[in-house]
Design an enzyme around this catalytic site. Structure first.
Site, short mmCIF file in Angstrom:
data_model
loop_
_atom_site.label_atom_id
_atom_site.label_comp_id
_atom_site.label_asym_id
_atom_site.label_seq_id
_atom_site.Cartn_x
_atom_site.Cartn_y
_atom_site.Cartn_z
N GLY A 1 -56.05 0.07 -59.28
CA GLY A 1 -56.43 -0.07 -57.89
C GLY A 1 -55.42 0.66 -57.07
O GLY A 1 -54.37 1.04 -57.57
N CYS A 2 -55.72 0.89 -55.81
CA CYS A 2 -54.77 1.62 -54.98
C CYS A 2 -53.48 0.83 -54.83
O CYS A 2 -53.46 -0.38 -54.97
CB CYS A 2 -55.34 1.85 -53.59
N GLY A 3 -52.41 1.53 -54.54
CA GLY A 3 -51.15 0.87 -54.23
C GLY A 3 -50.79 1.12 -52.78
O GLY A 3 -50.98 2.21 -52.27
N ARG B 1 -51.15 2.05 -60.29
CA ARG B 1 -52.14 1.86 -59.24
C ARG B 1 -52.69 3.16 -58.69
O ARG B 1 -53.33 3.17 -57.66
CB ARG B 1 -51.54 1.04 -58.10
N ASN C 1 -56.21 -0.74 -49.55
CA ASN C 1 -56.56 -0.93 -50.96
C ASN C 1 -57.78 -1.83 -50.98
O ASN C 1 -57.72 -2.94 -50.47
CB ASN C 1 -55.39 -1.57 -51.70
#
Lengths: 422, 273
Positions: A50-52, A79, A251
């Site tokens: 997932g995004c950070g 991430r 995110n």
């Protein structure tokens, strides 16, 4: 073209398109993406993540070196998958320039640059312009757009704005929307006072090196490493997504995008970045700058409490909560998200919050002397730069708010409207 | 992917202790990649190590995941990453610091002891074993826990937890001690035990009716509960060298309304009462 402008910085996208199997066009003339049957599409070897997001600020107004934020972000290397990273810096320009709007652009060719300059000169004065220094990082895939910066003062009395009676901020919003929506091969990536966005299509450490973040220091930094799920990875689509002095790192995903988009479009914003995050940026601008809501009240409109929780509030809060849920029902952000939001006007502020169910990670931290504040997806991002920091997690939907000057205003565990009625 | 060799010193201790130092950084300043660290750990385990001490940990995920060696002890200094001890079946993991999210994800047996805080989603879907946290935790502690046969997971949180504690819980025990929570506050958030249909949640401190999720109810403590909580408190005291409060009037017990809280909602043949 003028002066000492570098001539070849533009990579011509056409050559990139000529790799095998990608030169087919569909009925509308758009390039066709390759299609696969039972064979696994090549290249998808990254682990799912997932995004950070990571942010830090010094509440006493001291400057923090860009290397600090780069270390925070790159530590969460699980991430990201190299399809976008970015940093926004607040409080970085010298006194003489901090009251001008800093417009930073990506240009794919010189024609786009000329058109943008004409557009700007018709609507105000360019105080200063310069190339944003970038280093060549071989591992970052082309194209490399030119990154250029104008310090700009809009002229509300110019031909375009005179009859509409726009404030300088509104002139800049109009300008950015106009350029991003209508001038091909040019994208305005940040347009605020005393702030700038440094982003691109690559890993967080590559983008940090590309812009040589270590050479900047700023009072507040926000950052984002991207793991795009629904939309393409491209330079202007990397986060932070910025308008005026707002910048948003996000995110998660906004599943209510369609409804939110209608609300911001009805209020004059134009969505042009192919990502759900831009509606979040425009909503903060609409709710806080234009409608004057305090940040914790705007946060409630974006991530409201449930109706049975509202029923148990004190009468004053309950009335406000019900009004917000009615008035701003199209601003309600559905879906999992955690966001970092920054602004520089009237004071440098960090707002960090998760959705009302907390379906994406977010953690806050403060140094033992109370001076440095942190918000990040994972604790390791805080620990790597401040070993002894105190860390805590907020309640779902409840924002952590800190400003340069006032310090930590909300920890993210308080009642939703604490401080809003004062 | 750059790999950084970590140093590994096999001692000739009879307990076969292995130390792994992960404090090095790569050219970008990034910590050792989790794949490198986990390969080192697995190598040490297959080499017959009984104690593994890892220092300088900085966000590396999946430490001790799927480890099955009974009697193995893994000590961690630093901040282990997400999914610490996921699917673990046997070993003891002790963290001298905070743990991130999803500690003990779907663990089957073993012990995880955190001398700090363990953030969101601690002990999700655990099938057995025990997680002891000296400090606080975040949202979704102990969600989806299950008990089967003689395996029953248990989680003790010394401080407070956030919303959705024990959501969809099907078995096992959660104990929240509420240390440091002001008297007028509650150590747990809202939606406690939402959709739970098995297991039990004990909370030391205030829990109001509106904090409970659909399918959960407050229930009086009986002698069996006091015995179960006492056993967990004794373990907590021993693990952290801390005294625990045994004033049973402070404890609340939350249990499922029924073993099928959503009966009728998804069954078209049922007549809704």
């Amino acid at each position: 073209m003028t002066k000492d402008r570098p001539h070849v910085m533009i990579y011509h996208g056409d050559e990139g398109m000529r790799c095998e199997g990608q030169n087919r066009m569909d009925a509308n003339g758009y390039p066709q993406l390759p299609s696969y049957g039972a064979a696994r599409p090549p290249g998808l070897t990254s682990m799912m993540g997932g995004c950070g997001i990571a942010g830090t600020m010094d509440v006493t107004g001291r400057k923090v070196c860009g290397e600090v934020i780069a270390r925070m972000l790159t530590t969460m290397n699980e991430r990201e998958n190299g399809l976008g990273a970015g940093y926004s810096a607040y409080g970085l320009f010298p006194e003489a320039l901090k009251d001008h709007y800093c417009l930073q652009f990506f240009f794919d060719n010189e024609e786009a640059m000329c058109r943008v300059e004409e557009h700007l000169k018709d609507r105000g004065d360019i105080i200063k312009e310069e190339k944003v220094p970038t280093h060549h990082v071989p591992s970052v895939r082309p194209p490399y757009p030119l990154v250029w910066r104008y310090f700009f003062q809009p002229d509300p009395l110019s031909r375009s704005y005179l009859v509409r009676g726009l404030s300088p901020d509104e002139c800049v919003v109009d300008l950015v929307m106009g350029i991003n929506g209508a001038i091909p091969n040019a994208m305005c990536v940040s347009s605020g006072k005393d702030m700038a966005v440094f982003k691109g299509n690559g890993y967080s450490y590559e983008i940090a090196k590309l812009y040589d973040l270590g050479s900047y220091s700023a009072q507040m930094w926000l950052s984002h490493s991207r793991f795009p799920t629904n939309t393409p990875g491209w330079w202007a689509g990397a986060h932070p997504i910025s308008l005026l002095d707002w910048s948003v790192c996000h995110n998660g995903e906004i599943t209510s995008y369609g409804v939110n988009r209608k609300l911001v479009e009805m209020n004059g914003y134009r969505c042009s970045l192919l990502t759900d995050t831009e509606v979040v940026t425009y909503l903060w601008d609409l709710l806080v700058r234009r409608h004057g809501l305090p940040p914790q009240v705007a946060a409630f409109a974006l991530a409201p409490r449930y109706h049975d929780q509202i029923e148990r509030m004190d009468p004053q809060s309950r009335m406000l909560a019900e009004q917000l849920r009615t008035t701003y029902k199209e601003a309600f952000l559905n879906g999992p998200f955690s966001i970092l939001v920054g602004r520089s006007q009237p004071e440098i502020t960090m707002i960090a919050m998760a959705d009302r169910k907390k379906l994406r990670p977010l953690l806050f931290g403060q140094s033992t002397d109370g001076r440095r504040l942190f918000a990040a997806s994972e604790e390791c991002a805080v620990r790597i730069v401040e070993e002894d920091a105190e860390t805590w997690v907020g309640d779902p939907g409840s924002p952590m708010i800190a400003t340069v000057g006032k310090g930590l205003v909300r920890k993210g565990t308080e009642e939703p409207f604490k401080g809003a009625f004062e | 992917m750059d790999t950084i060799p970590t140093t590994m010193n096999d001692t000739i201790d009879s307990r076969k202790e292995v130390s792994i130092d992960t404090s090095r950084r790569d050219q970008w300043g990034r910590p050792v990649d989790q794949r490198t660290l986990n390969a080192e750990i697995r190598q040490a385990i297959s080499g017959g190590a009984e104690r593994i001490i890892i220092s300088g940990v900085m966000g590396q995920r999946y430490i001790a995941s799927a480890a099955t060696a009974k009697g193995l002890y893994i000590g961690i200094r630093g901040t282990p990453g997400n999914d610490l001890g996921a699917f673990m079946d046997g070993p003891t993991v002790e963290v001298f610091g905070n743990a991130q999210d999803m500690t003990g994800n779907t663990m089957s047996s073993g012990r995880i002891i955190i001398h700090g805080n363990a953030w969101d989603v601690t002990g999700l879907a655990a099938r057995g074993g025990r997680i002891l946290v000296k400090g606080s935790s975040g949202t979704r502690v102990g969600i989806h826990m299950k008990a089967f046969g003689c395996d029953s997971p248990s989680i003790v949180i010394g401080g407070r937890t956030g919303d959705y504690l024990g959501e969809y819980m099907a078995g096992g025990t959660v104990l929240v001690l509420g240390s440091g929570v002001p008297e007028e506050g509650s150590p747990v958030g809202t939606f406690v035990g939402a959709g739970m249909h098995g297991g039990v949640i004990y909370v030391r401190g205030m829990v109001e009716e509106h904090q409970l999720g659909t399918g959960a109810k407050l229930s009086p403590m009986d002698e069996g509960d006091r015995k179960a909580v006492d056993e967990l408190l004794t373990d907590f005291e021993r693990s952290f060298d801390l005294p625990a409060d045994r004033d049973w009037s402070e404890y609340r017990k939350i249990v499922p309304l029924s073993s099928r809280p959503f009966r009728g909602r998804f069954d078209p043949t049922m007549v809704w009462p």
